[in-house]
Motif scaffolding. Structure first.
Motif, mmCIF file in Angstrom:
data_model
loop_
_atom_site.group_PDB
_atom_site.id
_atom_site.type_symbol
_atom_site.label_atom_id
_atom_site.label_comp_id
_atom_site.label_asym_id
_atom_site.label_seq_id
_atom_site.Cartn_x
_atom_site.Cartn_y
_atom_site.Cartn_z
ATOM 1 N N MET A 92 -8.628 5.577 -8.156
ATOM 2 C CA MET A 92 -7.511 6.256 -7.527
ATOM 3 C C MET A 92 -6.724 7.083 -8.544
ATOM 4 O O MET A 92 -6.895 6.947 -9.752
ATOM 5 C CB MET A 92 -6.588 5.243 -6.853
ATOM 6 C CG MET A 92 -5.927 4.294 -7.788
ATOM 7 S SD MET A 92 -5.521 2.859 -6.818
ATOM 8 C CE MET A 92 -3.980 2.439 -7.421
ATOM 9 N N LEU A 126 0.774 -1.168 -5.583
ATOM 10 C CA LEU A 126 -0.480 -0.432 -5.445
ATOM 11 C C LEU A 126 -1.578 -1.456 -5.212
ATOM 12 O O LEU A 126 -1.642 -2.468 -5.906
ATOM 13 C CB LEU A 126 -0.756 0.378 -6.713
ATOM 14 C CG LEU A 126 0.148 1.601 -6.881
ATOM 15 C CD1 LEU A 126 0.217 2.040 -8.331
ATOM 16 C CD2 LEU A 126 -0.341 2.759 -6.005
ATOM 17 N N GLU A 127 -2.403 -1.221 -4.203
ATOM 18 C CA GLU A 127 -3.469 -2.177 -3.907
ATOM 19 C C GLU A 127 -4.786 -1.459 -3.871
ATOM 20 O O GLU A 127 -4.901 -0.387 -3.281
ATOM 21 C CB GLU A 127 -3.220 -2.824 -2.539
ATOM 22 C CG GLU A 127 -2.619 -4.188 -2.667
ATOM 23 C CD GLU A 127 -2.919 -5.089 -1.468
ATOM 24 O OE1 GLU A 127 -1.943 -5.581 -0.905
ATOM 25 O OE2 GLU A 127 -4.100 -5.277 -1.118
ATOM 26 N N THR A 128 -5.796 -2.039 -4.494
ATOM 27 C CA THR A 128 -7.102 -1.413 -4.503
ATOM 28 C C THR A 128 -8.191 -2.466 -4.613
ATOM 29 O O THR A 128 -7.903 -3.644 -4.780
ATOM 30 C CB THR A 128 -7.216 -0.401 -5.659
ATOM 31 O OG1 THR A 128 -8.425 0.331 -5.537
ATOM 32 C CG2 THR A 128 -7.196 -1.113 -6.995
ATOM 33 N N GLU A 129 -9.437 -1.999 -4.475
ATOM 34 C CA GLU A 129 -10.567 -2.893 -4.672
ATOM 35 C C GLU A 129 -11.250 -2.527 -5.973
ATOM 36 O O GLU A 129 -11.296 -1.356 -6.347
ATOM 37 C CB GLU A 129 -11.557 -2.744 -3.526
ATOM 38 C CG GLU A 129 -11.239 -3.647 -2.368
ATOM 39 C CD GLU A 129 -12.005 -3.192 -1.134
ATOM 40 O OE1 GLU A 129 -13.248 -3.178 -1.189
ATOM 41 O OE2 GLU A 129 -11.342 -2.818 -0.161
ATOM 42 N N ASN A 187 -10.441 1.479 -12.017
ATOM 43 C CA ASN A 187 -10.407 0.118 -11.448
ATOM 44 C C ASN A 187 -11.732 -0.628 -11.537
ATOM 45 O O ASN A 187 -12.068 -1.402 -10.637
ATOM 46 C CB ASN A 187 -9.899 0.164 -9.992
ATOM 47 C CG ASN A 187 -8.501 0.733 -9.892
ATOM 48 O OD1 ASN A 187 -7.663 0.457 -10.739
ATOM 49 N ND2 ASN A 187 -8.252 1.547 -8.882
ATOM 50 N N TYR A 211 -1.887 8.885 -4.869
ATOM 51 C CA TYR A 211 -0.561 8.350 -4.554
ATOM 52 C C TYR A 211 0.470 9.109 -5.378
ATOM 53 O O TYR A 211 0.183 9.536 -6.483
ATOM 54 C CB TYR A 211 -0.447 6.866 -4.955
ATOM 55 C CG TYR A 211 -1.389 5.939 -4.260
ATOM 56 C CD1 TYR A 211 -2.717 5.840 -4.656
ATOM 57 C CD2 TYR A 211 -0.954 5.130 -3.209
ATOM 58 C CE1 TYR A 211 -3.598 4.969 -4.016
ATOM 59 C CE2 TYR A 211 -1.818 4.252 -2.575
ATOM 60 C CZ TYR A 211 -3.138 4.173 -2.978
ATOM 61 O OH TYR A 211 -3.994 3.322 -2.349
ATOM 62 N N LYS A 231 -13.019 0.886 -6.905
ATOM 63 C CA LYS A 231 -12.514 2.011 -6.113
ATOM 64 C C LYS A 231 -11.435 2.727 -6.914
ATOM 65 O O LYS A 231 -10.341 2.194 -7.121
ATOM 66 C CB LYS A 231 -11.948 1.527 -4.785
ATOM 67 C CG LYS A 231 -13.056 1.035 -3.872
ATOM 68 C CD LYS A 231 -12.748 1.353 -2.417
ATOM 69 C CE LYS A 231 -13.994 1.101 -1.566
ATOM 70 N NZ LYS A 231 -13.729 0.275 -0.399
ATOM 71 N N SER A 278 -1.398 5.951 0.267
ATOM 72 C CA SER A 278 -1.964 7.180 -0.263
ATOM 73 C C SER A 278 -1.737 8.284 0.762
ATOM 74 O O SER A 278 -1.898 8.086 1.961
ATOM 75 C CB SER A 278 -3.452 6.953 -0.499
ATOM 76 O OG SER A 278 -4.137 8.171 -0.418
ATOM 77 N N VAL A 312 -5.632 -5.706 -7.743
ATOM 78 C CA VAL A 312 -7.052 -5.379 -7.611
ATOM 79 C C VAL A 312 -7.719 -6.537 -6.871
ATOM 80 O O VAL A 312 -7.515 -7.701 -7.219
ATOM 81 C CB VAL A 312 -7.720 -5.191 -8.995
ATOM 82 C CG1 VAL A 312 -9.186 -4.801 -8.839
ATOM 83 C CG2 VAL A 312 -6.972 -4.153 -9.825
ATOM 84 N N TYR A 347 -7.103 5.948 -12.402
ATOM 85 C CA TYR A 347 -7.419 4.530 -12.544
ATOM 86 C C TYR A 347 -8.802 4.250 -11.958
ATOM 87 O O TYR A 347 -8.943 4.212 -10.732
ATOM 88 C CB TYR A 347 -6.369 3.662 -11.840
ATOM 89 C CG TYR A 347 -4.980 3.854 -12.418
ATOM 90 C CD1 TYR A 347 -4.590 3.168 -13.566
ATOM 91 C CD2 TYR A 347 -4.073 4.752 -11.851
ATOM 92 C CE1 TYR A 347 -3.325 3.364 -14.122
ATOM 93 C CE2 TYR A 347 -2.817 4.953 -12.411
ATOM 94 C CZ TYR A 347 -2.456 4.258 -13.539
ATOM 95 O OH TYR A 347 -1.217 4.457 -14.096
ATOM 96 N N ILE A 404 -11.052 10.683 -3.898
ATOM 97 C CA ILE A 404 -10.426 9.364 -4.074
ATOM 98 C C ILE A 404 -8.948 9.416 -3.668
ATOM 99 O O ILE A 404 -8.340 10.474 -3.669
ATOM 100 C CB ILE A 404 -10.570 8.864 -5.537
ATOM 101 C CG1 ILE A 404 -9.933 9.848 -6.531
ATOM 102 C CG2 ILE A 404 -12.038 8.642 -5.895
ATOM 103 C CD1 ILE A 404 -9.877 9.326 -7.956
#
Ligand code: C2O
Ligand code: CU
Ligand code: CU
Length: 532
Positions: A114, A106-109, A179, A74, A112, A57, A210, A177, A71
């Motif tokens: 984005m 793309l990596e997220t929790e 998420n 990207y 969270k 990001s 995720v 997103y 947030i």
């Protein structure tokens, strides 16, 4: 629709091979009109397996839900570039994100949110054969257009990548997103009406992971011991360029399926991966246009499947073969600890090599675990369903039994919406497959559970309008007994799924994930509507 000879043969049980292997398509791929590269002539396992980079990001931006909250934002530019898919091949022209296909992960929790700006920076010319007779791809449409959908993401409709919301080079779309969903492997890919099969084949796809605390607490293999494997089959000409076949009708080049003879893993042909004698987690995506994968290890070793499309299974399932329809994902743990010094080939179907694992000799300690219990998947009770829809998966053939178009419930893409579930309601969808092919059916926005599959008499149903089942209903396979977003609907079967339409009100789509089918009408809009 006439009773075609092919259907008659199917019905009378003569085509035994097709009956035994329902998930393999019955048609032969069209013969290439120019010579194609035979991967068997290439040296195997000379390129290391590439791992797609993780997207970074660049800044924080206000959340559309709460402008006080910042947030991550990207930007992923779609571009054309050259890349080598094998040491001994020339560079191949590809489309991807930045300079890679698959694009950055793309990596997220979970929870969270984005923003992703999908920027179309492609050239103005397409290099694959567009069929202007297909709905949505008429000659008045620009050849190069794209719109990106994140498969399996629970997103508001305006960020879902609706197939008609495509845009041309120089334009972009910023999607939100939230998420709010369990840990799993999603993937993003092009979804442009009428040319989606070509844009994805050109390389417009990537992964979206995720994570969440439930999964983190399991102590599964992580870091460099967690490896994504994106599988796609392709065909190359003798100049190492992507080849996509065309039909015999020059004004209708569309072909009913694409099967390539070269299987790419993370964009490489026949790569190898150096591994240590310990447990690894492999996150596998079938990103092929139409190929079903049936994966085995050449040494006969079994694998533990720990997750499916929408997250972890209740408990690991031990398998000798992992089957994946286009769009499906499998989360696997492979234990190499008893195989120090071995070279193990991952194969497809009976023999085709895909890649090689080279297990090092030196003993290592393995602090990761494979817990006996993973994550509960509470069953949705059938009694919760407020509606059952019976939806036919059909095909219209021409006089020589060449398919002309594929339809869901006999309706074209532009017919008025017929599926309109109420937000937060539960429905059962009976996917009734009257064709000779298995169709992987995918619903946007939601996750669902498979209830069962049951064979019915197609003849009686199609020509006398009588629904007669043959035999008992079969429960989903152990590896499918979790949350799904794509389900294999086998020929001559009713596949029942149970879905809770959670998330957002608005317009989404459901479709067959064989991209050639999807591009030729096997896709329908659906509306999630507000309850009273
Ligand atoms: Cu993977 Cu509608 O798509
Ligand atoms: Cu999707
Ligand atoms: Cu299909």
């Amino acid at each position: 629709m006439s009773i075609t000879r092919r259907r008659f043969i199917q019905q009378s049980g003569i085509a035994a091979a097709a009956v035994m292997m329902p998930q393999m398509a019955h048609r032969q791929p069209p013969k290439p009109v120019k010579p194609v590269l035979d991967p068997n002539t290439l040296a195997a396992f000379v390129d290391p397996l590439p791992i797609p980079g993780v997207a970074r990001s660049t800044e924080l931006r206000p959340s559309p839900d709460d402008p006080k909250l910042k947030i991550p934002y990207y930007r992923l530019p779609m571009r054309q570039f050259q890349a080598k898919v094998h040491r001994d091949m020339k560079p191949t022209r590809l489309w991807g994100f930045g300079t890679s296909s698959p694009g950055p992960t793309l990596e997220t929790e979970s929870g969270k949110a984005m923003l992703v700006e999908w920027a179309n920076e492609l050239p103005r010319e397409h290099f694959l054969p567009i069929d202007h007779s297909l709905h949505g791809a008429e000659s008045d449409k620009p050849d190069v257009r794209s719109v990106i959908h994140t498969h399996g993401a629970k997103v508001p409709p305006e960020s879902d990548g609706y197939p008609e919301n495509w845009y041309v080079p120089g334009k972009s779309a910023t999607y939100y997103y939230p998420n709010q969903q369990d840990a799993t492997l999603l993937w993003y890919h092009d979804h442009t009406l009428g040319i989606n099969r070509l844009n994805v084949l050109a390389g417009l796809l990537g992964l979206f992971i995720v994570r969440d605390p439930v999964e983190d607490a399991l102590n599964l293999p992580r870091g460099k011991y967690e490896v994504p494997l994106v599988l796609c089959d392709r065909m190359f000409d003798l100049d190492s360029q992507l080849y996509y076949p065309v039909s015999q009708h020059s004004s209708k080049p569309w072909v009913p399926e694409f099967f390539g003879n070269a299987i790419l893993v993370n964009g490489k042909l026949l790569p190898y991966l150096d591994v240590e004698p310990r447990k690894y987690r492999f996150r596998i995506l079938n990103g092929a246009n139409g190929r079903f994968f049936h994966l085995t290890l050449a040494n006969g070793q079994s694998v533990s499947q720990i997750g499916t499309d929408q997250g972890l299974l209740p408990a690991p399932v031990t398998l000798k073969q992992v089957s994946l329809a286009p769009g499906e994902r499998a989360d696997l743990v492979l234990d190499f600890s008893d195989h120090a010094g071995e070279q193990i080939v991952l194969k497809n179907d009976f023999a085709a090599p895909i890649m090689q694992f080279r297990v090092s000799r030196t003993k290592v300690s393995d602090p990761s675990s494979l817990p006996a219990g993973l994550r509960p998947v509470p069953k949705i009770a059938e009694s919760e369903a407020v509606k059952t829809r019976t939806l036919r998966l059909g095909e219209i053939d021409d006089l020589v039994q060449y398919p002309v178009t594929m339809l869901l419930n006999d309706k074209h893409w532009n017919a008025p919406v017929t599926e309109d579930p109420v937000l937060n309601s539960v429905e059962i969808w009976n996917l009734m497959n009257v064709t000779d092919d298995a169709h992987p059916i995918h619903l946007h926005l939601v996750r669902f559970q498979i209830l069962d599959r049951r064979r019915f008499e197609r003849f009686a149903y199609q020509y006398e309008n009588i629904l007669r089942y043959r035999g008992a209903a079969a429960a989903p396979e152990p590896g499918e007994a979790g949350w799904k977003d794509t389900v294999r609907a086998d020929p001559g079967m009713v596949t029942r799924i149970i879905v809770k339409f959670e998330g957002f009100v608005g317009r989404y789509v459901w479709h067959c994930h064989i991209l050639e089918h999807e591009d030729n009408e096997m896709m329908r809009p659906y509306d999630v509507i507000a309850g009273r």
